[in-house]
Design a protein around this motif. Structure first.
Motif, mmCIF file in Angstrom:
data_model
loop_
_atom_site.group_PDB
_atom_site.id
_atom_site.type_symbol
_atom_site.label_atom_id
_atom_site.label_comp_id
_atom_site.label_asym_id
_atom_site.label_seq_id
_atom_site.Cartn_x
_atom_site.Cartn_y
_atom_site.Cartn_z
ATOM 1 N N VAL A 31 70.264 -0.488 21.550
ATOM 2 C CA VAL A 31 69.252 -0.181 20.534
ATOM 3 C C VAL A 31 69.420 -1.072 19.313
ATOM 4 O O VAL A 31 68.426 -1.511 18.708
ATOM 5 C CB VAL A 31 69.332 1.308 20.131
ATOM 6 C CG1 VAL A 31 68.309 1.624 19.045
ATOM 7 C CG2 VAL A 31 69.117 2.195 21.340
ATOM 8 N N THR A 32 70.649 -1.371 18.939
ATOM 9 C CA THR A 32 70.883 -2.244 17.784
ATOM 10 C C THR A 32 70.247 -3.614 18.007
ATOM 11 O O THR A 32 69.600 -4.165 17.113
ATOM 12 C CB THR A 32 72.399 -2.402 17.537
ATOM 13 O OG1 THR A 32 72.994 -1.119 17.360
ATOM 14 C CG2 THR A 32 72.658 -3.251 16.305
ATOM 15 N N GLY A 33 70.435 -4.150 19.194
ATOM 16 C CA GLY A 33 69.846 -5.455 19.508
ATOM 17 C C GLY A 33 68.330 -5.408 19.536
ATOM 18 O O GLY A 33 67.655 -6.329 19.043
ATOM 19 N N PRO A 80 71.243 0.735 9.233
ATOM 20 C CA PRO A 80 70.595 -0.521 8.820
ATOM 21 C C PRO A 80 71.566 -1.685 8.711
ATOM 22 O O PRO A 80 71.218 -2.818 9.070
ATOM 23 C CB PRO A 80 69.976 -0.163 7.470
ATOM 24 C CG PRO A 80 69.782 1.309 7.506
ATOM 25 C CD PRO A 80 70.908 1.842 8.321
ATOM 26 N N TRP A 81 72.798 -1.424 8.210
ATOM 27 C CA TRP A 81 73.747 -2.520 8.041
ATOM 28 C C TRP A 81 74.225 -3.068 9.389
ATOM 29 O O TRP A 81 74.534 -4.253 9.508
ATOM 30 C CB TRP A 81 74.937 -2.080 7.187
ATOM 31 C CG TRP A 81 75.563 -0.779 7.582
ATOM 32 C CD1 TRP A 81 76.544 -0.567 8.494
ATOM 33 C CD2 TRP A 81 75.217 0.515 7.072
ATOM 34 N NE1 TRP A 81 76.849 0.766 8.605
ATOM 35 C CE2 TRP A 81 76.053 1.463 7.731
ATOM 36 C CE3 TRP A 81 74.314 0.971 6.116
ATOM 37 C CZ2 TRP A 81 75.996 2.829 7.472
ATOM 38 C CZ3 TRP A 81 74.259 2.334 5.866
ATOM 39 C CH2 TRP A 81 75.087 3.246 6.530
ATOM 40 N N SER A 82 74.220 -2.215 10.419
ATOM 41 C CA SER A 82 74.585 -2.689 11.758
ATOM 42 C C SER A 82 73.506 -3.620 12.314
ATOM 43 O O SER A 82 73.809 -4.658 12.924
ATOM 44 C CB SER A 82 74.797 -1.507 12.702
ATOM 45 O OG SER A 82 75.837 -0.661 12.252
ATOM 46 N N VAL A 83 72.261 -3.240 12.107
ATOM 47 C CA VAL A 83 71.149 -4.076 12.566
ATOM 48 C C VAL A 83 71.116 -5.386 11.794
ATOM 49 O O VAL A 83 70.893 -6.461 12.362
ATOM 50 C CB VAL A 83 69.817 -3.314 12.423
ATOM 51 C CG1 VAL A 83 68.649 -4.212 12.800
ATOM 52 C CG2 VAL A 83 69.821 -2.055 13.297
ATOM 53 N N ALA A 84 71.350 -5.319 10.470
ATOM 54 C CA ALA A 84 71.364 -6.533 9.650
ATOM 55 C C ALA A 84 72.467 -7.484 10.114
ATOM 56 O O ALA A 84 72.269 -8.708 10.170
ATOM 57 C CB ALA A 84 71.552 -6.164 8.180
ATOM 58 N N ARG A 144 74.993 4.442 18.911
ATOM 59 C CA ARG A 144 74.418 3.845 20.125
ATOM 60 C C ARG A 144 72.907 4.027 20.179
ATOM 61 O O ARG A 144 72.183 3.134 20.609
ATOM 62 C CB ARG A 144 75.077 4.458 21.360
ATOM 63 C CG ARG A 144 74.582 3.855 22.671
ATOM 64 C CD ARG A 144 75.344 4.411 23.870
ATOM 65 N NE ARG A 144 74.824 3.891 25.121
ATOM 66 C CZ ARG A 144 75.161 2.733 25.652
ATOM 67 N NH1 ARG A 144 76.033 1.965 25.029
ATOM 68 N NH2 ARG A 144 74.651 2.329 26.799
ATOM 69 N N THR A 145 72.416 5.194 19.769
ATOM 70 C CA THR A 145 70.978 5.463 19.824
ATOM 71 C C THR A 145 70.284 5.316 18.475
ATOM 72 O O THR A 145 69.083 5.063 18.425
ATOM 73 C CB THR A 145 70.715 6.881 20.366
ATOM 74 O OG1 THR A 145 71.408 7.827 19.537
ATOM 75 C CG2 THR A 145 71.196 7.013 21.798
ATOM 76 N N MET A 146 70.998 5.483 17.370
ATOM 77 C CA MET A 146 70.413 5.330 16.048
ATOM 78 C C MET A 146 71.376 4.554 15.152
ATOM 79 O O MET A 146 72.113 5.117 14.355
ATOM 80 C CB MET A 146 70.090 6.703 15.426
ATOM 81 C CG MET A 146 69.458 6.626 14.031
ATOM 82 S SD MET A 146 68.022 5.511 13.912
ATOM 83 C CE MET A 146 66.836 6.428 14.899
ATOM 84 N N ALA A 183 63.319 -7.058 16.986
ATOM 85 C CA ALA A 183 61.998 -6.598 16.554
ATOM 86 C C ALA A 183 61.809 -6.800 15.056
ATOM 87 O O ALA A 183 60.788 -7.343 14.604
ATOM 88 C CB ALA A 183 61.811 -5.129 16.921
ATOM 89 N N LEU A 184 62.783 -6.382 14.252
ATOM 90 C CA LEU A 184 62.638 -6.479 12.801
ATOM 91 C C LEU A 184 62.673 -7.925 12.320
ATOM 92 O O LEU A 184 62.004 -8.280 11.348
ATOM 93 C CB LEU A 184 63.734 -5.669 12.117
ATOM 94 C CG LEU A 184 63.628 -4.158 12.299
ATOM 95 C CD1 LEU A 184 64.788 -3.449 11.606
ATOM 96 C CD2 LEU A 184 62.294 -3.638 11.751
#
Length: 237
Positions: free
Chosen positions: A200-202, A21-25, A16-18, A207-208
């Motif tokens: 945070v993921t969103g 990378p694969w989740s963000v991708a 949830r807070t950190m 941002a990226l």
């Protein structure tokens, strides 16, 4: 950096807070497939480019004037120092109050934050112009336009390119703040919504994704332009 991010995500064991990378991708893929990414990133990019053009144009004119005229530099420098130290948030808030919650206020607020930096860089570049080339231009009775095109601008081009590269990164960050505070679309607006839900993921995904856009502009547009602007220095050597 990617390895460090992965290690921190695994060590913290708190998606949830950190997020990893694969989740963000995966989230980037989702917002790209839905079409949200292209619309909101397009609106942000429009504001970035509009603010960039306005800031570069005004900054180039005032910086050249202050660099060539002692009187202009004497009278405008106090205001320039104030503008350089004025917090970006104050300018954004005042622009929204005085102009309204519209695109004009958004672009003007971002440009006003960028203009002082451009003025300083162009002014210092103008002060470094070679006086012997000015003397040559006068000896050959060159017109003011020809002197600017063939004597001043080639020497000033590296400074303009540096101001552009330094400014584009600053501009898009301020654009996100502008959108966060008072727009109904754009990457900053989406980050505002995701922040409200502590997603945070969103936040990282949006941002990226836009960082990738700005890196592409820097790599394929601004770096070649800067290299071309400095080419005459290598030819001279």
């Amino acid at each position: 950096m990617l390895l460090l991010w992965t290690l921190v995500a695994i060590w913290s064991d708190s998606p949830r807070t950190m997020p990893a990378p694969w989740s963000v991708a995966a989230r980037i893929g989702q917002i790209a497939a839905s079409g949200d990414l292209w619309f909101h990133a397009g609106m942000t990019l429009f504001r970035v480019l509009a603010s960039f053009v306005l800031a570069m144009a005004v900054g180039l004119i005032l910086g050249l004037w202050m660099g060539r005229s002692r009187g202009a530099d004497h009278w405008l420098n106090p205001g320039l120092v104030i503008a350089l130290n004025m917090p970006a948030l104050v300018i954004i808030v005042l622009a929204y109050i005085w102009i309204g919650l519209n695109e004009v206020a958004a672009v003007a607020a971002v440009a006003l934050n960028k203009i002082p930096l451009v003025i300083v860089m162009i002014r210092e570049g103008t002060r470094a112009l070679r006086p012997d080339l000015d003397d040559m231009a006068r000896a050959f009775h060159m017109s003011s336009l020809d002197r600017f095109r063939h004597v001043v601008l080639p020497q000033l081009a590296p400074h303009v390119a540096s101001a552009a590269r330094a400014g584009i990164s600053l501009i898009w960050k301020i654009v996100l703040v502008v959108e966060f505070l008072g727009r109904s679309n754009g990457v900053g607006f989406k980050i505002h919504l995701l922040f409200s839900n502590f997603d945070v993921t969103g936040v990282l995904a949006w941002a990226l994704a836009f960082v990738a856009v700005m890196l592409a502009i820097d790599m394929f547009v601004l770096r070649p332009w800067e290299a071309r602007a400095n080419r005459w220095r290598r030819d001279e050597d």
